[in-house]
Design a protein around this motif. Sequence first.
Motif, PDB file in Angstrom:
ATOM      1  N   ILE A 138       0.847  -1.197   0.000  1.00 38.54           N
ATOM      2  CA  ILE A 138       0.000   0.000   0.000  1.00 38.54           C
ATOM      3  C   ILE A 138       0.878   1.240   0.000  1.00 38.54           C
ATOM      4  CG2 ILE A 138      -1.802   1.289   1.215  1.00 38.54           C
ATOM      5  CD1 ILE A 138      -2.738  -1.357   2.436  1.00 38.54           C
ATOM      6  N   ASP A 139       0.873   1.944  -1.099  1.00 35.02           N
ATOM      7  CA  ASP A 139       1.476   3.260  -1.306  1.00 35.02           C
ATOM      8  C   ASP A 139       2.986   3.343  -1.091  1.00 35.02           C
ATOM      9  OD1 ASP A 139       0.679   5.776  -2.359  1.00 35.02           O
ATOM     10  OD2 ASP A 139       1.247   6.687  -0.449  1.00 35.02           O
ATOM     11  N   THR A 140       3.677   2.223  -1.098  1.00 38.48           N
ATOM     12  CA  THR A 140       5.144   2.207  -1.135  1.00 38.48           C
ATOM     13  C   THR A 140       5.568   0.930  -1.844  1.00 38.48           C
ATOM     14  OG1 THR A 140       5.474   3.524   0.866  1.00 38.48           O
ATOM     15  CG2 THR A 140       7.281   2.112   0.215  1.00 38.48           C
ATOM     16  N   VAL A 141       6.615   1.042  -2.627  1.00 34.33           N
ATOM     17  CA  VAL A 141       7.093  -0.119  -3.370  1.00 34.33           C
ATOM     18  C   VAL A 141       8.274  -0.774  -2.674  1.00 34.33           C
ATOM     19  CG1 VAL A 141       7.954  -0.940  -5.599  1.00 34.33           C
ATOM     20  CG2 VAL A 141       6.379   1.017  -5.509  1.00 34.33           C
ATOM     21  N   ALA A 142       9.277   0.038  -2.316  1.00 31.98           N
ATOM     22  CA  ALA A 142      10.565  -0.472  -1.849  1.00 31.98           C
ATOM     23  C   ALA A 142      11.170   0.523  -0.862  1.00 31.98           C
ATOM     24  CB  ALA A 142      11.490  -0.678  -3.050  1.00 31.98           C
ATOM     25  N   PRO A 143      12.324   0.208  -0.275  1.00 30.81           N
ATOM     26  CA  PRO A 143      12.990   1.203   0.574  1.00 30.81           C
ATOM     27  C   PRO A 143      13.190   2.525  -0.151  1.00 30.81           C
ATOM     28  CG  PRO A 143      14.041  -0.926   0.835  1.00 30.81           C
ATOM     29  CD  PRO A 143      13.035  -1.081  -0.277  1.00 30.81           C
ATOM     30  N   VAL A 144      13.176   3.606   0.618  1.00 27.95           N
ATOM     31  CA  VAL A 144      13.303   4.934   0.026  1.00 27.95           C
ATOM     32  C   VAL A 144      14.597   5.044  -0.777  1.00 27.95           C
ATOM     33  CG1 VAL A 144      11.884   6.157   1.685  1.00 27.95           C
ATOM     34  CG2 VAL A 144      14.286   5.761   2.204  1.00 27.95           C
ATOM     35  N   ARG A 257       6.183  13.454  -1.633  1.00 24.94           N
ATOM     36  CA  ARG A 257       7.640  13.581  -1.656  1.00 24.94           C
ATOM     37  C   ARG A 257       8.341  12.322  -2.167  1.00 24.94           C
ATOM     38  NH1 ARG A 257       6.505  12.859   3.823  1.00 24.94           N
ATOM     39  NH2 ARG A 257       7.584  11.134   4.878  1.00 24.94           N
ATOM     40  N   ASP A 258       7.594  11.251  -2.414  1.00 29.03           N
ATOM     41  CA  ASP A 258       8.214  10.044  -2.947  1.00 29.03           C
ATOM     42  C   ASP A 258       8.838  10.297  -4.313  1.00 29.03           C
ATOM     43  OD1 ASP A 258       7.710   8.399  -0.846  1.00 29.03           O
ATOM     44  OD2 ASP A 258       5.918   7.481  -1.687  1.00 29.03           O
ATOM     45  N   ASN A 259       9.931   9.615  -4.576  1.00 26.47           N
ATOM     46  CA  ASN A 259      10.586   9.701  -5.879  1.00 26.47           C
ATOM     47  C   ASN A 259       9.894   8.703  -6.806  1.00 26.47           C
ATOM     48  OD1 ASN A 259      12.311   9.995  -8.045  1.00 26.47           O
ATOM     49  ND2 ASN A 259      14.147  10.074  -6.770  1.00 26.47           N
ATOM     50  N   TRP A 260       8.678   9.045  -7.223  1.00 23.96           N
ATOM     51  CA  TRP A 260       7.836   8.086  -7.920  1.00 23.96           C
ATOM     52  C   TRP A 260       8.405   7.612  -9.257  1.00 23.96           C
ATOM     53  CZ3 TRP A 260       4.869   4.521  -6.579  1.00 23.96           C
ATOM     54  CH2 TRP A 260       4.057   3.879  -7.495  1.00 23.96           C
ATOM     55  N   PRO A 261       9.061   8.439 -10.054  1.00 22.35           N
ATOM     56  CA  PRO A 261       9.627   7.918 -11.312  1.00 22.35           C
ATOM     57  C   PRO A 261      10.575   6.735 -11.089  1.00 22.35           C
ATOM     58  CG  PRO A 261       9.605  10.294 -11.373  1.00 22.35           C
ATOM     59  CD  PRO A 261       9.220   9.903  -9.973  1.00 22.35           C
ATOM     60  N   LEU A 262      11.383   6.786 -10.026  1.00 18.68           N
ATOM     61  CA  LEU A 262      12.280   5.670  -9.744  1.00 18.68           C
ATOM     62  C   LEU A 262      11.492   4.460  -9.244  1.00 18.68           C
ATOM     63  CD1 LEU A 262      15.404   7.358  -8.078  1.00 18.68           C
ATOM     64  CD2 LEU A 262      15.039   6.695 -10.462  1.00 18.68           C
ATOM     65  N   PHE A 263      10.504   4.703  -8.398  1.00 16.57           N
ATOM     66  CA  PHE A 263       9.675   3.594  -7.922  1.00 16.57           C
ATOM     67  C   PHE A 263       8.911   2.954  -9.073  1.00 16.57           C
ATOM     68  CE2 PHE A 263       9.572   5.364  -3.376  1.00 16.57           C
ATOM     69  CZ  PHE A 263      10.447   4.390  -2.928  1.00 16.57           C
ATOM     70  N   LYS A 264       8.513   3.759 -10.039  1.00 16.20           N
ATOM     71  CA  LYS A 264       7.819   3.202 -11.210  1.00 16.20           C
ATOM     72  C   LYS A 264       8.746   2.252 -11.958  1.00 16.20           C
ATOM     73  CE  LYS A 264       4.450   2.948 -14.271  1.00 16.20           C
ATOM     74  NZ  LYS A 264       5.096   2.099 -15.274  1.00 16.20           N
ATOM     75  N   ASN A 265      10.010   2.578 -12.040  1.00 16.98           N
ATOM     76  CA  ASN A 265      10.970   1.664 -12.665  1.00 16.98           C
ATOM     77  C   ASN A 265      11.091   0.364 -11.876  1.00 16.98           C
ATOM     78  OD1 ASN A 265      11.462   3.621 -14.595  1.00 16.98           O
ATOM     79  ND2 ASN A 265      13.347   4.348 -13.638  1.00 16.98           N
ATOM     80  N   VAL A 266      11.037   0.477 -10.553  1.00 14.93           N
ATOM     81  CA  VAL A 266      11.094  -0.715  -9.706  1.00 14.93           C
ATOM     82  C   VAL A 266       9.855  -1.579  -9.957  1.00 14.93           C
ATOM     83  CG1 VAL A 266      11.159  -1.583  -7.345  1.00 14.93           C
ATOM     84  CG2 VAL A 266      12.468   0.465  -7.949  1.00 14.93           C
ATOM     85  N   LEU A 267       8.689  -0.940 -10.047  1.00 16.68           N
ATOM     86  CA  LEU A 267       7.456  -1.683 -10.340  1.00 16.68           C
ATOM     87  C   LEU A 267       7.528  -2.378 -11.693  1.00 16.68           C
ATOM     88  CD1 LEU A 267       4.468   0.549  -9.148  1.00 16.68           C
ATOM     89  CD2 LEU A 267       5.122  -1.699  -8.287  1.00 16.68           C
ATOM     90  N   ASP A 268       8.053  -1.672 -12.677  1.00 12.88           N
ATOM     91  CA  ASP A 268       8.186  -2.272 -14.009  1.00 12.88           C
ATOM     92  C   ASP A 268       9.078  -3.512 -13.958  1.00 12.88           C
ATOM     93  OD1 ASP A 268       6.578  -0.305 -15.069  1.00 12.88           O
ATOM     94  OD2 ASP A 268       8.239   0.924 -15.809  1.00 12.88           O
ATOM     95  N   THR A 269      10.115  -3.449 -13.152  1.00  9.94           N
ATOM     96  CA  THR A 269      11.014  -4.594 -13.006  1.00  9.94           C
ATOM     97  C   THR A 269      10.300  -5.759 -12.340  1.00  9.94           C
ATOM     98  OG1 THR A 269      12.906  -3.101 -12.809  1.00  9.94           O
ATOM     99  CG2 THR A 269      13.233  -5.366 -12.072  1.00  9.94           C
ATOM    100  N   ILE A 270       9.507  -5.481 -11.302  1.00 11.74           N
ATOM    101  CA  ILE A 270       8.735  -6.541 -10.653  1.00 11.74           C
ATOM    102  C   ILE A 270       7.776  -7.187 -11.647  1.00 11.74           C
ATOM    103  CG2 ILE A 270       7.009  -7.046  -8.872  1.00 11.74           C
ATOM    104  CD1 ILE A 270       8.236  -4.767  -7.214  1.00 11.74           C
ATOM    105  N   GLU A 271       7.099  -6.347 -12.417  1.00 13.17           N
ATOM    106  CA  GLU A 271       6.128  -6.861 -13.390  1.00 13.17           C
ATOM    107  C   GLU A 271       6.785  -7.795 -14.398  1.00 13.17           C
ATOM    108  OE1 GLU A 271       2.466  -5.230 -16.200  1.00 13.17           O
ATOM    109  OE2 GLU A 271       4.042  -3.839 -15.531  1.00 13.17           O
ATOM    110  N   GLU A 272       8.028  -7.514 -14.752  1.00 11.90           N
ATOM    111  CA  GLU A 272       8.750  -8.348 -15.717  1.00 11.90           C
ATOM    112  C   GLU A 272       9.069  -9.732 -15.164  1.00 11.90           C
ATOM    113  OE1 GLU A 272      12.249  -6.262 -16.830  1.00 11.90           O
ATOM    114  OE2 GLU A 272      11.178  -4.583 -17.767  1.00 11.90           O
TER     115      GLU A 272
END
Length: 310
Positions: A138-144, A257-272
């Motif tokens: 919920i509303d966080t992907v990975a460590p900051v 304040r989350d660095n969402w563009p980087l977290f989006k890359n992390v999500l894309d990696t998980i999806e792969e």
Amino acid sequence: MRLAIIMDQSSDKPSFEDIQIPIPFGYVSAKWWGPRDKQPIIAIHGWQDNAGTFDPLIELLPKELSILCIDLPGHGRSSHIPPGIPYYIFWDGLVILRRIVKYYNWSNVSILGHSLGAAIGFLYAASYPDDTEMLISIDTVAPVIFDPSEIAKNTGTNIDKFLYYESLGSDKMPSYGYSDMIDLVMDGHHSTLTRKACEILMKRGMYPVKDNKYFFSRDTRLKVNRLVLPSYETVIEFAKNICCHYLMIKAVPGRVRDNWPLFKNVLDTIEEHTNDFTYVEVEGSHHVHLNNAPIIVPHILSFLKRIYPI
């Protein structure tokens, strides 16, 4: 052992039992909702929150669902990390989660996490991919993720802050009246939490002292939370290991304040790297599960029903 779920819900609300799980420096306090004879989903709260953060959500879920909501060390009613030792919140949580799993001899672990808890779930699912069945974040992907130069620049300051907070004994800690305590919590969250939500958190987040005053129960040293952070590249490598069923619930605007563009890359990696990836957005603040639980319940139920057919 696979999680057993019965989705036939009566009008009765779920019930819980307060428990303590032994650890080398004390215990982890927890709320065990639902049946004790089923392996539970392990629910992990956010930074400086506690197990009560999931109360409004769980009260809307089937009462037959087994969920273990833990207080991380230094939070809620759990033991504090021993004096002299800093909190490395992501790694501390990962070790505690593994301790709990081994204590009960569970396998195929299912995790529900918010904020810090979601990041701990991320690390667990990546560190034990063959032993993780499901992760709901919920509303966080990975460590900051911070710029390395910022980490280097602020490390000395953070160490000095830790030493300062460590020096504050209970005799130096301020106490507050109940209403003032709730006001402080609301101010600390920049009014993104409702007053009712703050009162729910403070059921485990404070304790009474003399003259109708209260202390915060959390360890003041938790305020220093940016020591030993993984790099972006390290987070991506962790993400490549996640292969469990995965549901990401993103609050919008969430935590701005989350660095969402980087977290989006992390999500894309998980999806792969997983065959079951679900991403949904809901309107709300970072604590959407606490402020407005009904908005995320349908997504969680839909996800669970798909994984565990009735």
